[in-house]
Write an enzyme that holds these catalytic residues in place. Structure first.
Site: not given
Length: 415
Positions: A201, A203, A210, A246, A289, A334, A357
């Site tokens: 990953d 971020d 991030e 977002r 990502s 992913k 994470d």
């Protein structure tokens, strides 16, 4: 030499063959190992096993050899003479010797072999005792222990036999959480040394930031974006919906900010070392990502990554539109990309490593042969194969059996 002239291989001694365990202790210096075997050579014994370790300048050398028969060797002497000669040699070097009679080779290792790596910052005696006791309670036997690194964390590896890898993980995971140490359990065997693929990953894993929050800071909506990001990483929101929500807040932001954000990105401590070392070992390295290609493409070039895939912010007339283009890289995406990278790299999935994470990394972590939760949210730590909770990404190397000394030696030779 013809086939008929090739000498037969020496057979491993059976359980009824007398053997001697010769143990030497004392201050280390050059020539001890050669000296011991020079002494034993006079009795024409065969070497069955050898083990040597040096800790803070003190040597422990163990040699398992066949016992001499009367009249054997250049001295024509017996076991008693061998014992006296070894003790005399040891005393001349201010060493201690112990010789134990027995029969046959070492006790066979139990079925089921694993490497248990323990990371502590620091690693306390209490933690070591608890981990060792948990291994024993699972039916495992500790065959060997050695240190992988002394900084930035203390890392030690236990070679364990007699217990299934999955069973060891189940027993050790709650102990590790209780003790505040990181414990990784991987199956032993050739696959651990095989060429692999590592996919990370980005971020809060490869980088400390991030990325969408970096963009949001320039758009004046950082707090609002950060709140949605945190909920998504905890698994409380659907990732794709949260991503669209977002990104919509970035509508109208000038695309020139991309270069600024790239400069603001901070690599996680140890990230360069991890990637550099993996590449030297012949691994292929990639990133997936939920962030954006506007940043991951630059990271791929900077670090020399083999693979990189992320979402892409749509730009029109020099400004962000508030939308993303193409397929969304989400939780399922992913895992799909890990499979795709592995197929392209020619690496079986069971020889891949995934690091992440957030909740959107879980499918990828569970698809890989080894899934590592790196400073992860609780839901991720509980579901991954293993967890690392120190802020140094290169500690993942220790889970692969790479020592800090090997990393430093490779850096030195490359200079």
């Amino acid at each position: 030499m013809s086939a008929s002239q090739i000498p037969p291989a020496t057979a491993v001694p059976g359980d009824d063959v007398p053997t001697l365990l010769v143990k030497i202790f004392g201050k280390d210096r050059p020539g001890i190992t050669a000296g011991l075997f020079d002494t034993l050579a006079a009795y024409s014994v065969d070497v069955v096993d050898i083990e040597q370790v040096v800790t803070r300048g003190r040597i422990t050398l163990c040699a398992l050899v066949t016992a001499p028969s009367p009249g054997q060797g250049t001295t024509g002497s017996s076991e008693g003479d061998l014992r006296a000669t070894v003790h005399s040699w040891a005393e001349s070097l201010h060493l201690q010797a112990e010789i134990i009679s027995g029969r046959g080779d070492n006790r066979p290792r139990g079925v089921g072999r694993s490497h248990v790596t323990v990371l502590g910052h620091p690693l306390t005696a209490e933690s070591t005792a608890a981990i060792a006791a948990a291994i024993t309670s699972s039916g495992g036997n500790i065959d060997r222990i050695f240190r992988l690194a002394k900084y930035p964390v203390t890392a030690v590896e236990f070679a364990v036999s007699g217990a299934a890898t999955d069973a060891l993980r189940t027993v050790l995971a709650p102990e590790a959480a209780r003790l505040g140490v990181d414990v990784a359990v991987v199956a032993a065997g050739l696959q651990r040394r095989a060429q692999r693929l590592v996919v990370m990953d980005v971020d809060s894993t490869l980088i400390q930031d991030e990325v969408i929050e970096l963009f949001a800071a320039h758009a004046g909506c950082e707090a609002e974006v950060a709140e949605v990001t945190a909920a998504a990483m905890r698994g409380e929101l659907d990732f794709e919906q949260s991503l669209h929500a977002r990104v919509a807040l970035l509508a109208g932001l000038d695309a020139s900010v991309v270069e600024t954000v790239r400069k603001e990105v901070r690599l996680t401590p140890g990230a360069r070392t991890l990637v550099r070392t993996l590449k030297r070992l012949g691994y292929q390295v990639g990133v997936v990502s939920g962030g954006f290609t506007q940043v991951t493409d630059a990271l791929k070039e900077e670090l020399g990554l083999d693979f990189a895939s992320a979402n892409t912010l749509e730009i029109a007339d020099g400004k962000f539109t508030g939308r993303v283009t193409g397929d969304i890289v989400d939780r399922a995406g992913k895992a799909r990309l890990l499979r795709s990278f592995a197929q392209e790299a020619g690496v079986p999935l069971d020889q891949t490593v995934a690091i992440g994470d957030g909740a959107n990394d879980l499918d990828m972590l569970n698809t890989a042969g080894l899934g590592v939760a790196f400073n992860a949210k609780p839901v991720v730590r509980e579901a991954a194969h293993t967890a690392v909770n120190v802020p140094f990404l290169d500690t993942v190397l220790y889970l692969l059996g790479v020592t800090r000394e090997e990393v430093e030696a490779a850096d030195t030779h490359a200079e």
